[in-house]
Design an enzyme around this catalytic site. Structure first.
Site, PDB file in Angstrom:
ATOM      1  N   TYR A  23       0.879  -1.132  -0.014  1.00  0.00           N
ATOM      2  CA  TYR A  23      -0.131   0.180  -0.074  1.00  0.00           C
ATOM      3  C   TYR A  23       0.933   1.126  -0.015  1.00  0.00           C
ATOM      4  CZ  TYR A  23       0.899   0.917   4.996  1.00  0.00           C
ATOM      5  OH  TYR A  23       1.414   1.172   6.283  1.00  0.00           O
ATOM      6  N   ARG A  80       8.243   4.093  -4.730  1.00  0.00           N
ATOM      7  CA  ARG A  80       8.341   3.318  -3.623  1.00  0.00           C
ATOM      8  C   ARG A  80       7.219   2.034  -3.930  1.00  0.00           C
ATOM      9  NH1 ARG A  80       7.473   5.624   2.137  1.00  0.00           N
ATOM     10  NH2 ARG A  80       5.397   5.551   1.421  1.00  0.00           N
ATOM     11  N   ARG A 104      -7.429 -21.651  -0.753  1.00  0.00           N
ATOM     12  CA  ARG A 104      -6.351 -21.130   0.013  1.00  0.00           C
ATOM     13  C   ARG A 104      -5.160 -22.014  -0.123  1.00  0.00           C
ATOM     14  NH1 ARG A 104      -4.153 -21.505   4.814  1.00  0.00           N
ATOM     15  NH2 ARG A 104      -3.696 -19.771   5.836  1.00  0.00           N
ATOM     16  N   HIS A 112      -0.570 -21.136   0.537  1.00  0.00           N
ATOM     17  CA  HIS A 112       0.434 -20.269   0.821  1.00  0.00           C
ATOM     18  C   HIS A 112       1.013 -19.501  -0.414  1.00  0.00           C
ATOM     19  CE1 HIS A 112       0.856 -20.421   5.491  1.00  0.00           C
ATOM     20  NE2 HIS A 112      -0.416 -20.739   4.951  1.00  0.00           N
ATOM     21  N   LYS A 132       6.206  -1.827   2.051  1.00  0.00           N
ATOM     22  CA  LYS A 132       5.207  -1.242   2.544  1.00  0.00           C
ATOM     23  C   LYS A 132       4.268  -2.216   2.371  1.00  0.00           C
ATOM     24  CE  LYS A 132       3.222   3.357   3.154  1.00  0.00           C
ATOM     25  NZ  LYS A 132       3.290   3.239   4.590  1.00  0.00           N
ATOM     26  N   GLU A 186      12.791   2.812  13.753  1.00  0.00           N
ATOM     27  CA  GLU A 186      11.995   4.071  13.424  1.00  0.00           C
ATOM     28  C   GLU A 186      10.786   3.823  14.464  1.00  0.00           C
ATOM     29  OE1 GLU A 186      10.134   3.089   9.540  1.00  0.00           O
ATOM     30  OE2 GLU A 186      10.215   0.950   9.985  1.00  0.00           O
ATOM     31  N   LEU A 193      11.153   1.578   7.065  1.00  0.00           N
ATOM     32  CA  LEU A 193      10.603   1.966   5.579  1.00  0.00           C
ATOM     33  C   LEU A 193      11.274   3.488   5.344  1.00  0.00           C
ATOM     34  CD1 LEU A 193       8.084   1.408   3.674  1.00  0.00           C
ATOM     35  CD2 LEU A 193       7.042   3.149   5.137  1.00  0.00           C
TER      36      LEU A 193
END
Ligand code: PDD
Length: 277
Positions: A30, A49, A98, A100, A144, A176, A200
């Site tokens: 995101y 990014r 489903r 992985h 991110k 951070e 990040l």
């Protein structure tokens, strides 16, 4: 109005498959992009990014720059306030079962824009509090990713302690914040953790460093220990939605006698100018 997979629709009409890997695994990335006076701020940097995050998890970017620009601008002009925060996320998409491991799927793209409510001048003049915690996140904090369980636990701790941010340390060194980058001033020099896989690389971080240089400060991108943080002359955090904020207590210990520092003020003012460029 929000954007979902090619359509601009009412938020309460937007829905995705239960098989979406974003829902099942947090398998997505995101961006959060600020908008000032109706203008998207540092879009190229955010989309660069985003590209890096997508490359890291092997998702093909579904759109070109101009297509992103069209989508984002449509949402911006549909939101009532001039200052906004755009949220965009891309997940790997929905599979039939489903598991992985992944196949190449059609990514799910979701974008929304919300009014941005910055802190008031009075709140900034007071300064904010933070606590420190061990950094329990994984080793690819440069991506991110939407899988944010540890960050969510930190946010809840911040809420419980009534502080603005949780500042993290890995092997004794400050990395951070749970949702921000961290800077200190010590003996007239600005220190912040270098970019790499443990933080990040904040778009605002770059602007803070640029502003600090413009204010005549020495910038040193070197890790520093928790003790140095607590004995710093100034502590700041930065993010797209918070800009650059002064932290005046860490773990209940005052920084700069609990007063907002003058170097922060110079950087803050310079940052406000960058917003108008
Ligand atoms: N978070 N570090 C972390 C862990 C973050 O989550 C963020 C921002 C930053 C600052 O990055 P930038 O300056 O590019 O916003 C650093 C956003 C705002 C969020 O998750 O909502």
């Amino acid at each position: 109005m929000v954007y979902l997979n090619g359509d601009f629709i009412a938020k309460d009409k937007a829905s995705i498959s239960v098989m979406d890997r974003g829902f099942l695994f947090g398998d997505g990335v995101y961006e959060v992009i600020p908008v000032y006076q109706g203008k998207i701020f540092r879009l190229t940097e955010h989309l660069n990014r985003l590209q890096k995050s997508l490359d890291s998890i092997q998702i093909t970017n579904p759109y070109l720059f101009d297509q992103w620009l069209d989508i984002l601008n449509k949402l911006v002009s549909n939101t009532s306030t001039p200052d906004q925060s755009l949220y965009l996320q891309i997940t790997r998409g929905a599979d039939t079962q489903r598991k992985h491991s992944f196949a190449t799927l059609t990514p799910t793209v979701y974008v929304e824009s919300n009014p941005l409510n910055p802190k008031t001048e009075a709140e900034l003049a007071q300064g904010f509090s933070a606590i420190t915690q061990a950094d329990i996140r994984w080793s690819r904090c440069d991506i991110k990713a939407t899988s944010l369980l540890s960050n969510i636990l930190y946010a809840q701790q911040a809420k419980q302690h009534q502080v603005e941010e949780v500042i993290l340390s890995r092997d004794g060194q400050i990395t951070e914040g749970a949702t921000s980058n961290v800077f200190i001033i010590k003996d007239h020099t600005l220190f912040t953790h270098p970019t790499g896989e443990h933080i990040l690389s904040g778009i605002t971080r770059d602007l803070v460093l640029e502003s600090a240089s413009a204010c005549g400060m020495q910038v040193n991108e070197t890790p520093f220990p928790v003790d140095t943080l607590k004995n710093a002359d100034e502590v700041w955090i930065s993010s797209s939605t918070r800009e650059v904020m002064p932290i005046t207590t860490v773990d209940d210990q005052p920084i700069n006698h609990g007063k907002v520092g003058e170097k922060w003020l110079c950087v803050y003012e310079h940052y406000q100018q960058l917003k108008n460029d």
